[in-house]
Design a protein around this motif. Structure first.
Motif, PDB file in Angstrom:
ATOM      1  N   GLY A 198       0.863  -1.145  -0.190  1.00 54.76           N
ATOM      2  CA  GLY A 198      -0.076  -0.085  -0.161  1.00 54.76           C
ATOM      3  C   GLY A 198       0.863   1.384  -0.063  1.00 54.76           C
ATOM      4  N   ALA A 199       0.262   2.397   0.468  1.00 54.54           N
ATOM      5  CA  ALA A 199       0.825   3.660   0.197  1.00 54.54           C
ATOM      6  C   ALA A 199       1.639   4.001   1.553  1.00 54.54           C
ATOM      7  CB  ALA A 199      -0.318   4.722   0.389  1.00 54.54           C
ATOM      8  N   ASN A 200       1.663   3.153   2.450  1.00 54.12           N
ATOM      9  CA  ASN A 200       2.585   3.204   3.789  1.00 54.12           C
ATOM     10  C   ASN A 200       3.818   2.804   3.810  1.00 54.12           C
ATOM     11  OD1 ASN A 200       0.204   4.889   4.878  1.00 54.12           O
ATOM     12  ND2 ASN A 200      -0.537   2.954   5.610  1.00 54.12           N
ATOM     13  N   CYS A 201       4.467   3.212   2.808  1.00 49.31           N
ATOM     14  CA  CYS A 201       6.074   2.779   2.462  1.00 49.31           C
ATOM     15  C   CYS A 201       6.959   3.658   2.597  1.00 49.31           C
ATOM     16  CB  CYS A 201       5.977   1.924   1.161  1.00 49.31           C
ATOM     17  SG  CYS A 201       4.825   0.684   1.039  1.00 49.31           S
ATOM     18  N   VAL A 202       8.089   3.522   3.348  1.00 51.08           N
ATOM     19  CA  VAL A 202       9.044   4.377   3.390  1.00 51.08           C
ATOM     20  C   VAL A 202      10.224   3.689   2.581  1.00 51.08           C
ATOM     21  CG1 VAL A 202      11.040   5.366   4.572  1.00 51.08           C
ATOM     22  CG2 VAL A 202       8.625   5.293   5.673  1.00 51.08           C
ATOM     23  N   GLU A 203      10.569   4.440   1.594  1.00 48.61           N
ATOM     24  CA  GLU A 203      11.792   3.641   0.536  1.00 48.61           C
ATOM     25  C   GLU A 203      12.851   4.590   0.507  1.00 48.61           C
ATOM     26  OE1 GLU A 203       8.586   2.665  -3.031  1.00 48.61           O
ATOM     27  OE2 GLU A 203       9.120   4.762  -2.858  1.00 48.61           O
ATOM     28  N   VAL A 204      13.994   3.889   0.235  1.00 49.81           N
ATOM     29  CA  VAL A 204      15.326   4.406   0.497  1.00 49.81           C
ATOM     30  C   VAL A 204      16.222   3.863  -0.847  1.00 49.81           C
ATOM     31  CG1 VAL A 204      16.468   2.498   1.687  1.00 49.81           C
ATOM     32  CG2 VAL A 204      17.498   4.809   1.710  1.00 49.81           C
ATOM     33  N   THR A 205      17.042   4.528  -1.355  1.00 54.23           N
ATOM     34  CA  THR A 205      18.124   4.514  -2.532  1.00 54.23           C
ATOM     35  C   THR A 205      19.296   5.180  -2.174  1.00 54.23           C
ATOM     36  OG1 THR A 205      18.497   4.130  -4.794  1.00 54.23           O
ATOM     37  CG2 THR A 205      17.448   6.289  -4.205  1.00 54.23           C
ATOM     38  N   ARG A 206      20.404   4.824  -2.733  1.00 53.30           N
ATOM     39  CA  ARG A 206      21.707   5.579  -3.043  1.00 53.30           C
ATOM     40  C   ARG A 206      21.739   6.411  -4.287  1.00 53.30           C
ATOM     41  NH1 ARG A 206      25.811   3.808   0.847  1.00 53.30           N
ATOM     42  NH2 ARG A 206      27.319   5.691  -0.300  1.00 53.30           N
ATOM     43  N   ASP A 207      22.365   7.440  -4.020  1.00 51.59           N
ATOM     44  CA  ASP A 207      22.811   8.166  -5.344  1.00 51.59           C
ATOM     45  C   ASP A 207      24.338   8.507  -4.960  1.00 51.59           C
ATOM     46  OD1 ASP A 207      22.784   9.399  -7.663  1.00 51.59           O
ATOM     47  OD2 ASP A 207      21.675  11.288  -6.780  1.00 51.59           O
ATOM     48  N   GLY A 208      25.456   7.854  -5.282  1.00 46.60           N
ATOM     49  CA  GLY A 208      26.541   8.188  -5.100  1.00 46.60           C
ATOM     50  C   GLY A 208      26.863   8.230  -3.649  1.00 46.60           C
ATOM     51  N   ARG A 241      25.066  10.013  -1.421  1.00 48.06           N
ATOM     52  CA  ARG A 241      23.966  10.344  -0.844  1.00 48.06           C
ATOM     53  C   ARG A 241      22.925   9.447  -0.395  1.00 48.06           C
ATOM     54  NH1 ARG A 241      21.514  15.059  -4.321  1.00 48.06           N
ATOM     55  NH2 ARG A 241      20.868  13.233  -5.655  1.00 48.06           N
ATOM     56  N   VAL A 242      22.129   9.353   0.537  1.00 49.69           N
ATOM     57  CA  VAL A 242      21.091   8.571   0.597  1.00 49.69           C
ATOM     58  C   VAL A 242      19.892   9.386   0.293  1.00 49.69           C
ATOM     59  CG1 VAL A 242      19.839   7.204   2.337  1.00 49.69           C
ATOM     60  CG2 VAL A 242      22.408   7.303   2.334  1.00 49.69           C
ATOM     61  N   LEU A 243      18.809   8.866  -0.401  1.00 46.55           N
ATOM     62  CA  LEU A 243      17.494   9.614  -0.551  1.00 46.55           C
ATOM     63  C   LEU A 243      16.468   8.561  -0.059  1.00 46.55           C
ATOM     64  CD1 LEU A 243      18.149   9.809  -4.645  1.00 46.55           C
ATOM     65  CD2 LEU A 243      18.814  11.438  -2.619  1.00 46.55           C
ATOM     66  N   ILE A 244      15.785   9.520   0.558  1.00 48.26           N
ATOM     67  CA  ILE A 244      14.458   8.699   1.458  1.00 48.26           C
ATOM     68  C   ILE A 244      13.023   9.496   0.968  1.00 48.26           C
ATOM     69  CG2 ILE A 244      13.488   8.219   3.590  1.00 48.26           C
ATOM     70  CD1 ILE A 244      16.505   8.748   4.565  1.00 48.26           C
ATOM     71  N   ARG A 245      12.121   8.642   0.833  1.00 49.64           N
ATOM     72  CA  ARG A 245      10.864   9.380   0.513  1.00 49.64           C
ATOM     73  C   ARG A 245       9.624   8.330   0.933  1.00 49.64           C
ATOM     74  NH1 ARG A 245      10.098   7.771  -5.913  1.00 49.64           N
ATOM     75  NH2 ARG A 245       9.969   5.506  -5.606  1.00 49.64           N
ATOM     76  N   GLU A 246       8.535   8.746   1.091  1.00 51.00           N
ATOM     77  CA  GLU A 246       7.223   8.257   1.371  1.00 51.00           C
ATOM     78  C   GLU A 246       6.568   7.847   0.215  1.00 51.00           C
ATOM     79  OE1 GLU A 246       4.173   6.604   3.358  1.00 51.00           O
ATOM     80  OE2 GLU A 246       5.962   7.422   4.326  1.00 51.00           O
ATOM     81  N   SER A 247       6.270   6.452  -0.081  1.00 49.53           N
ATOM     82  CA  SER A 247       5.824   6.058  -1.579  1.00 49.53           C
ATOM     83  C   SER A 247       4.530   6.935  -1.901  1.00 49.53           C
ATOM     84  CB  SER A 247       5.599   4.609  -1.228  1.00 49.53           C
ATOM     85  OG  SER A 247       4.382   4.399  -0.482  1.00 49.53           O
ATOM     86  N   ASP A 248       3.703   7.459  -1.052  1.00 48.38           N
ATOM     87  CA  ASP A 248       2.458   8.086  -1.561  1.00 48.38           C
ATOM     88  C   ASP A 248       2.728   9.508  -1.893  1.00 48.38           C
ATOM     89  OD1 ASP A 248       2.674   8.604   1.081  1.00 48.38           O
ATOM     90  OD2 ASP A 248       0.537   8.904   1.567  1.00 48.38           O
ATOM     91  N   PRO A 308       6.364  10.425  -3.686  1.00 50.85           N
ATOM     92  CA  PRO A 308       7.304  10.240  -4.475  1.00 50.85           C
ATOM     93  C   PRO A 308       8.403  11.547  -4.867  1.00 50.85           C
ATOM     94  CG  PRO A 308       5.746   9.900  -5.771  1.00 50.85           C
ATOM     95  CD  PRO A 308       4.982   9.949  -4.658  1.00 50.85           C
ATOM     96  N   ASP A 309       7.564  12.417  -5.122  1.00 51.08           N
ATOM     97  CA  ASP A 309       8.227  13.782  -5.346  1.00 51.08           C
ATOM     98  C   ASP A 309       9.037  14.470  -4.267  1.00 51.08           C
ATOM     99  OD1 ASP A 309       7.742  13.277  -8.013  1.00 51.08           O
ATOM    100  OD2 ASP A 309       6.058  14.422  -8.094  1.00 51.08           O
ATOM    101  N   GLU A 310       8.607  14.320  -3.057  1.00 51.46           N
ATOM    102  CA  GLU A 310       9.360  14.817  -1.875  1.00 51.46           C
ATOM    103  C   GLU A 310      10.328  13.853  -1.380  1.00 51.46           C
ATOM    104  OE1 GLU A 310       6.192  16.164   1.045  1.00 51.46           O
ATOM    105  OE2 GLU A 310       4.936  16.711  -0.760  1.00 51.46           O
ATOM    106  N   ILE A 311      11.601  14.193  -1.418  1.00 47.50           N
ATOM    107  CA  ILE A 311      12.691  13.295  -1.056  1.00 47.50           C
ATOM    108  C   ILE A 311      13.503  14.140   0.000  1.00 47.50           C
ATOM    109  CG2 ILE A 311      14.722  12.315  -2.083  1.00 47.50           C
ATOM    110  CD1 ILE A 311      13.292  12.148  -4.562  1.00 47.50           C
ATOM    111  N   VAL A 312      13.888  13.288   1.005  1.00 46.61           N
ATOM    112  CA  VAL A 312      15.023  13.681   1.956  1.00 46.61           C
ATOM    113  C   VAL A 312      16.298  13.284   1.450  1.00 46.61           C
ATOM    114  CG1 VAL A 312      15.662  13.481   4.356  1.00 46.61           C
ATOM    115  CG2 VAL A 312      13.358  13.869   3.582  1.00 46.61           C
TER     116      VAL A 312
END
Length: 67
Positions: free
Chosen positions: A17-27, A29-36, A38-42
């Motif tokens: 569902g939409a209650n998902c925290v997602e994470v990825t690496r970009d070089g 940096r660590v990027l974190i977002r809420e799945s619902d 997706p354009d708001e990234i920490v």
């Protein structure tokens, strides 16, 4: 952010569902977002994320919880 970013869902997220925290690496940096939202990234660093998670586990932020 790279176009082909692969996001990993937290193991504590609820199902597909939409209650998902997602994470990825970009070089370096660590990027974190809420799945619902997706354009708001920490954006942070691995060291800062590690310090934050250790603080959460140690209860450093428990005073923010309204009980």
């Amino acid at each position: 952010m790279p176009d082909s970013t692969t996001w990993t869902k937290s193991s504590f997220s609820e199902g597909e569902g939409a209650n998902c925290v997602e994470v990825t690496r970009d070089g370096d940096r660590v990027l974190i977002r809420e799945s619902d939202r997706p354009d708001e990234i920490v954006v942070t660093t691995p060291a800062k994320l590690d310090a934050f998670l250790k603080g959460v586990k140690a209860g450093e932020f428990d005073h923010f919880v309204d009980r």
